[in-house]
Design a protein around this motif. Sequence first.
Motif, mmCIF file in Angstrom:
data_model
loop_
_atom_site.group_PDB
_atom_site.id
_atom_site.type_symbol
_atom_site.label_atom_id
_atom_site.label_comp_id
_atom_site.label_asym_id
_atom_site.label_seq_id
_atom_site.Cartn_x
_atom_site.Cartn_y
_atom_site.Cartn_z
ATOM 1 N N PRO A 43 25.379 38.770 18.345
ATOM 2 C CA PRO A 43 25.074 39.208 19.705
ATOM 3 C C PRO A 43 26.310 39.786 20.375
ATOM 4 O O PRO A 43 27.410 39.261 20.211
ATOM 5 C CB PRO A 43 24.622 37.921 20.402
ATOM 6 C CG PRO A 43 25.298 36.827 19.629
ATOM 7 C CD PRO A 43 25.348 37.303 18.213
ATOM 8 N N ARG A 44 26.121 40.859 21.126
ATOM 9 C CA ARG A 44 27.242 41.474 21.835
ATOM 10 C C ARG A 44 27.542 40.666 23.090
ATOM 11 O O ARG A 44 26.650 40.411 23.893
ATOM 12 C CB ARG A 44 26.898 42.917 22.212
ATOM 13 C CG ARG A 44 27.995 43.633 22.982
ATOM 14 C CD ARG A 44 29.206 43.877 22.117
ATOM 15 N NE ARG A 44 30.295 44.456 22.887
ATOM 16 C CZ ARG A 44 31.360 44.998 22.360
ATOM 17 N NH1 ARG A 44 31.481 45.075 21.048
ATOM 18 N NH2 ARG A 44 32.328 45.474 23.113
ATOM 19 N N GLN A 45 28.786 40.234 23.274
ATOM 20 C CA GLN A 45 29.178 39.473 24.441
ATOM 21 C C GLN A 45 30.014 40.321 25.377
ATOM 22 O O GLN A 45 30.656 41.284 24.969
ATOM 23 C CB GLN A 45 29.997 38.252 24.019
ATOM 24 C CG GLN A 45 29.154 37.131 23.454
ATOM 25 C CD GLN A 45 29.687 35.785 23.884
ATOM 26 O OE1 GLN A 45 30.584 35.690 24.712
ATOM 27 N NE2 GLN A 45 29.106 34.731 23.345
ATOM 28 N N GLN A 46 30.001 39.926 26.643
ATOM 29 C CA GLN A 46 30.863 40.603 27.594
ATOM 30 C C GLN A 46 32.317 40.195 27.380
ATOM 31 O O GLN A 46 33.231 40.974 27.613
ATOM 32 C CB GLN A 46 30.421 40.263 29.018
ATOM 33 C CG GLN A 46 31.098 41.115 30.079
ATOM 34 C CD GLN A 46 30.565 40.845 31.461
ATOM 35 O OE1 GLN A 46 30.080 39.760 31.739
ATOM 36 N NE2 GLN A 46 30.644 41.823 32.338
ATOM 37 N N ASN A 47 32.543 38.966 26.921
ATOM 38 C CA ASN A 47 33.902 38.513 26.673
ATOM 39 C C ASN A 47 34.528 39.281 25.517
ATOM 40 O O ASN A 47 33.876 39.566 24.511
ATOM 41 C CB ASN A 47 33.917 37.014 26.358
ATOM 42 C CG ASN A 47 33.569 36.167 27.566
ATOM 43 O OD1 ASN A 47 34.134 36.363 28.628
ATOM 44 N ND2 ASN A 47 32.625 35.254 27.412
ATOM 45 N N GLN A 48 35.803 39.618 25.688
ATOM 46 C CA GLN A 48 36.534 40.348 24.665
ATOM 47 C C GLN A 48 37.432 39.441 23.848
ATOM 48 O O GLN A 48 37.778 39.752 22.713
ATOM 49 C CB GLN A 48 37.383 41.448 25.324
ATOM 50 C CG GLN A 48 36.552 42.483 26.057
ATOM 51 C CD GLN A 48 37.383 43.252 27.056
ATOM 52 O OE1 GLN A 48 38.340 42.725 27.613
ATOM 53 N NE2 GLN A 48 37.022 44.507 27.285
ATOM 54 N N VAL A 49 37.859 38.316 24.431
ATOM 55 C CA VAL A 49 38.825 37.432 23.786
ATOM 56 C C VAL A 49 38.389 35.982 23.978
ATOM 57 O O VAL A 49 38.067 35.564 25.090
ATOM 58 C CB VAL A 49 40.232 37.612 24.379
ATOM 59 C CG1 VAL A 49 41.239 36.756 23.613
ATOM 60 C CG2 VAL A 49 40.656 39.074 24.359
ATOM 61 N N ALA A 50 38.386 35.239 22.866
ATOM 62 C CA ALA A 50 38.238 33.787 22.935
ATOM 63 C C ALA A 50 39.624 33.177 22.794
ATOM 64 O O ALA A 50 40.340 33.458 21.827
ATOM 65 C CB ALA A 50 37.315 33.292 21.830
ATOM 66 N N PHE A 51 40.020 32.371 23.777
ATOM 67 C CA PHE A 51 41.349 31.770 23.775
ATOM 68 C C PHE A 51 41.215 30.263 23.641
ATOM 69 O O PHE A 51 40.662 29.594 24.528
ATOM 70 C CB PHE A 51 42.089 32.126 25.067
ATOM 71 C CG PHE A 51 43.480 31.566 25.149
ATOM 72 C CD1 PHE A 51 44.549 32.252 24.586
ATOM 73 C CD2 PHE A 51 43.726 30.352 25.772
ATOM 74 C CE1 PHE A 51 45.839 31.733 24.654
ATOM 75 C CE2 PHE A 51 45.005 29.829 25.850
ATOM 76 C CZ PHE A 51 46.068 30.523 25.283
ATOM 77 N N VAL A 52 41.710 29.728 22.512
ATOM 78 C CA VAL A 52 41.719 28.277 22.313
ATOM 79 C C VAL A 52 43.048 27.747 22.845
ATOM 80 O O VAL A 52 44.110 28.133 22.350
ATOM 81 C CB VAL A 52 41.571 27.927 20.819
ATOM 82 C CG1 VAL A 52 41.623 26.408 20.636
ATOM 83 C CG2 VAL A 52 40.264 28.485 20.269
ATOM 84 N N PRO A 53 43.045 26.908 23.887
ATOM 85 C CA PRO A 53 44.313 26.364 24.401
ATOM 86 C C PRO A 53 45.160 25.801 23.265
ATOM 87 O O PRO A 53 44.650 25.110 22.375
ATOM 88 C CB PRO A 53 43.854 25.281 25.373
ATOM 89 C CG PRO A 53 42.508 25.759 25.851
ATOM 90 C CD PRO A 53 41.881 26.407 24.654
#
Length: 435
Positions: A43-53
């Motif tokens: 699925p296409r998401q609006q988010n471009q980056v997933a950031f894991v702390p």
Amino acid sequence: MKQSTSFIMRSISNILLFSPLLLVPTYASTAAPIEIDVSTTAPRQQNQVAFVPFAGDSVLSPIILNDLSKEGLKITSQNLPQQPRSSSELAGTLPVWQNLGIPYLVIGSTRTNRGKIITDYEVIDVKSGRILEGKQTSTTNKDPDSMRRAGHVIANKIYALITGNPGDFSGRIAYIEEVGAGKNKKSLLKVIDADGENARTITEVTGSIFSPTWSPDGNRIAYSVQRDKSYPVIYVQSVSGGGATPLTPFPGSNLSPSFSPDGNKILFSSSFEGSAHIYEMSASGGQPRKLTNWPSSEVQPNYAPDGKSFVFVSDRAGFNKPQIYRYEFGSGRTTKVSSSGYATSPQFSSDGSQIAFLNGRSAAIMNSGGAVTANLGNTGIDEAPSFSPSGRNVVYASKQGGKGKLTIKSLSSGQSFDIPVQGIARSPIWSSSPK
């Protein structure tokens, strides 16, 4: 001809395919554009980056997340399926991340070694499983200022890996904050991080401070000070502390310093020989050299990034009709740049392709040929914007409801955020990012 009081005051004033068991680092510049098609099935998401702390960290991750969001990236650290700290932990489960439809993933961890904080982090192209330019490592001291600086530098690197463009948030912003009025007015020269945090007062005077400017290395600031019943004097001061050194003890209005690209010289305007003209002198002081000598007032010089020319403002076209001109060092030739009816306060972008200026009462941007490319409108303070190191963003001072603030605005997206200040903010100027 004597310089008109109104004109002086106005002049002051952005290859290997994935194997489920292997993530392969790439060391060439392989950063893909932000807007990529991540998969035909995900699925296409609006988010471009997933950031894991980052594992073991509570200081750097919030700074990095905030910076990347303010740089215009759509980034999330919420509702992530896992909390991997390295690509080796991620191998074998990457399909879980691909199914999210988020193009990029940032993971990392911090550790302490001999009193230093060491951060290892990776930026992963989720679709292919590639680690962009391999594992990155940052080493910093444990004190709060060093940690904040490291967070900004890491954010800049992550932004560059993802977009191919330099980030802006490891630079700092100097500005003037005014409180009180008349003989009770105090002016404070302050420096903040580009996210609006970590404000420090560099100097405070009873009177006025004008036109701060950064040295190219970001270690010094030059500015003018006018105390009661005295001429403005230009000072140079180290940002790390220590006293200010007077540079222009001349009996005239000494204003608008500009460092040369190598940091060794300073341009400024002065009226100590009558009308205001442009002078150049060593950044450590000495005898100034006059560069302009028109029968008019010339003020507000600003070096071009290549050091071969500078722009300045003159009212030679007529009273209250200031225009922007360019002076070429090699030939001494002067040409008119601006085309609007009232143009002041020019400042080059870092690549020399754009000039920020005050277009009448509006903060505006023009290209190096003089054509207006952006009009930011009336900010409530007659001042021009200042470019970020990349030229993608600008910062400017404004007033709203009698309160001052700084506004950082993207020239491409129009996205902006405000930094409130205690008094009236003036003359913000963005330093270069450290190399």
